[in-house]
Write a protein that holds these residues in place. Structure first.
Motif, PDB file in Angstrom:
ATOM      1  N   VAL A 178       0.873  -1.263   0.094  1.00 27.96           N
ATOM      2  CA  VAL A 178       0.081  -0.054   0.002  1.00 27.96           C
ATOM      3  C   VAL A 178       0.973   1.103  -0.064  1.00 27.96           C
ATOM      4  CG1 VAL A 178      -1.671   1.507   1.218  1.00 27.96           C
ATOM      5  CG2 VAL A 178      -2.023  -1.038   0.883  1.00 27.96           C
ATOM      6  N   LEU A 179       1.735   1.392   0.786  1.00 26.34           N
ATOM      7  CA  LEU A 179       2.665   2.446   1.014  1.00 26.34           C
ATOM      8  C   LEU A 179       3.434   2.919  -0.341  1.00 26.34           C
ATOM      9  CD1 LEU A 179       4.015   2.433   4.402  1.00 26.34           C
ATOM     10  CD2 LEU A 179       2.292   3.570   3.872  1.00 26.34           C
ATOM     11  N   SER A 180       3.843   1.658  -1.181  1.00 27.95           N
ATOM     12  CA  SER A 180       4.448   1.701  -2.174  1.00 27.95           C
ATOM     13  C   SER A 180       3.621   1.989  -3.432  1.00 27.95           C
ATOM     14  CB  SER A 180       5.306   0.713  -2.519  1.00 27.95           C
ATOM     15  OG  SER A 180       4.478  -0.619  -2.698  1.00 27.95           O
ATOM     16  N   GLY A 181       2.397   1.835  -3.271  1.00 29.31           N
ATOM     17  CA  GLY A 181       1.714   2.227  -4.578  1.00 29.31           C
ATOM     18  C   GLY A 181       1.294   1.093  -5.318  1.00 29.31           C
ATOM     19  N   LEU A 182       1.923  -0.182  -4.790  1.00 28.34           N
ATOM     20  CA  LEU A 182       1.759  -1.216  -5.862  1.00 28.34           C
ATOM     21  C   LEU A 182       0.140  -1.642  -5.618  1.00 28.34           C
ATOM     22  CD1 LEU A 182       4.674  -3.230  -4.983  1.00 28.34           C
ATOM     23  CD2 LEU A 182       4.426  -2.084  -6.951  1.00 28.34           C
ATOM     24  N   VAL A 183      -0.495  -1.390  -4.437  1.00 27.90           N
ATOM     25  CA  VAL A 183      -1.904  -1.896  -4.205  1.00 27.90           C
ATOM     26  C   VAL A 183      -2.558  -0.620  -3.554  1.00 27.90           C
ATOM     27  CG1 VAL A 183      -3.499  -3.403  -3.032  1.00 27.90           C
ATOM     28  CG2 VAL A 183      -1.216  -4.165  -4.091  1.00 27.90           C
ATOM     29  N   GLN A 184      -3.714  -0.349  -4.245  1.00 27.71           N
ATOM     30  CA  GLN A 184      -4.466   0.352  -3.447  1.00 27.71           C
ATOM     31  C   GLN A 184      -5.460   0.110  -2.466  1.00 27.71           C
ATOM     32  OE1 GLN A 184      -4.695   3.702  -4.386  1.00 27.71           O
ATOM     33  NE2 GLN A 184      -3.167   3.436  -5.960  1.00 27.71           N
ATOM     34  N   PRO A 185      -5.566   0.863  -1.268  1.00 25.78           N
ATOM     35  CA  PRO A 185      -6.314   0.406  -0.184  1.00 25.78           C
ATOM     36  C   PRO A 185      -7.591   0.349  -0.421  1.00 25.78           C
ATOM     37  CG  PRO A 185      -5.524   2.730   0.196  1.00 25.78           C
ATOM     38  CD  PRO A 185      -5.035   2.132  -1.215  1.00 25.78           C
ATOM     39  N   SER A 186      -8.293  -0.681   0.212  1.00 26.11           N
ATOM     40  CA  SER A 186      -9.764  -0.575  -0.011  1.00 26.11           C
ATOM     41  C   SER A 186     -10.512   0.617   0.573  1.00 26.11           C
ATOM     42  CB  SER A 186     -10.370  -1.916   0.848  1.00 26.11           C
ATOM     43  OG  SER A 186      -9.532  -3.143   0.595  1.00 26.11           O
ATOM     44  N   SER A 187     -10.020   1.545   1.478  1.00 30.75           N
ATOM     45  CA  SER A 187     -10.656   2.480   1.688  1.00 30.75           C
ATOM     46  C   SER A 187      -9.538   3.360   2.361  1.00 30.75           C
ATOM     47  CB  SER A 187     -11.706   2.338   2.956  1.00 30.75           C
ATOM     48  OG  SER A 187     -11.184   1.785   4.195  1.00 30.75           O
ATOM     49  N   GLY A 188      -9.752   4.672   2.303  1.00 29.98           N
ATOM     50  CA  GLY A 188      -8.952   5.592   2.686  1.00 29.98           C
ATOM     51  C   GLY A 188      -7.732   6.056   1.672  1.00 29.98           C
ATOM     52  N   SER A 189      -6.544   6.576   2.115  1.00 29.83           N
ATOM     53  CA  SER A 189      -5.743   6.969   1.086  1.00 29.83           C
ATOM     54  C   SER A 189      -4.229   7.021   1.546  1.00 29.83           C
ATOM     55  CB  SER A 189      -5.965   8.703   0.331  1.00 29.83           C
ATOM     56  OG  SER A 189      -5.832   9.402   1.418  1.00 29.83           O
TER      57      SER A 189
END
Length: 214
Positions: free
Chosen positions: A42-53
């Motif tokens: 998530v922190l590297s932008g490889l996967v988008q979080p289900s909620s939040g940013s």
């Protein structure tokens, strides 16, 4: 962040609110392997979080263009995976130069930046060694050198060895880079400026770390 497991959706990260100040070394530690892995993605932008940013220098990774996100990963955010993604047929110095060549950096500048980065991680004497002949720790050092040479302002390091942790702490001080480390080893995490314990997808406690010895 939710993932699909054998019994249905599973929350691997929950109610996470993490702020990493510029120039700090922050460690996320604990027994939650799935949570640590998901956090790196998530922190590297490889996967988008289900909620939040996730925001990088006040920019949301979710709204970045593909070009901008690729630029962030190539130049600004150094992701040090465990194990690192290296090209086995290239030497340590060639692996570092490869990323710079892709950025269009001139050959003379590439060599100078590569020399400086390899020296900074203690690999100057092994510059012509191939990754398969190096230890896991030295391969992590190559990946850090790649990020440093590229000009990364943030290092995201997955499961560093104790020696590698000392290196990134020193780089944070000398180069003013921000460092986020994920680890299961509390003794490694204790070298950070700040510790966050991750358990069952949540950060359960926050503690001030002991400062690493110079």
């Amino acid at each position: 962040m939710t993932r699909t497991g054998p019994d249905g959706p599973v929350d691997v990260l929950r109610d996470l609110d993490l702020h990493v100040p510029a120039g700090h070394v922050v460690a996320i530690y604990g027994p939650d392997v799935a949570g640590r892995s998901a956090l790196v993605q998530v922190l590297s932008g490889l996967v988008q979080p289900s909620s939040g940013s996730v925001r990088f220098n006040d920019e949301s990774l979710a709204v970045m263009t593909t070009k901008r996100l690729a630029q962030v990963r190539a130049r600004e955010l150094g992701l040090i995976r465990n194990p690192p993604r290296l090209v086995d047929r290239l030497t340590a110095e060639e692996n570092v130069e490869l990323g710079l060549a892709r950025q269009g950096v001139a050959p003379d500048d590439r060599r100078e930046r590569t020399d400086t980065a390899l020296a900074a991680v203690g690999l100057g004497a092994r510059r012509r060694s191939y990754p398969p002949r190096l230890s896991a720790e030295d391969r992590q050092r190559i990946a850090i050198a790649q990020a440093v040479a590229a000009g990364a302002v943030v290092l995201l390091v997955e499961e560093p060895t104790p020696a590698v942790m000392l290196i990134v702490v020193r780089l944070s001080r000398t180069l003013r880079v921000t460092v986020v480390v994920t680890t299961r080893d509390e003794s490694v995490a204790a070298r950070a400026t700040t510790l966050h314990r991750l358990e069952q997808g949540r950060i359960d406690e926050v503690a001030a770390a002991r400062r690493a010895a110079s």
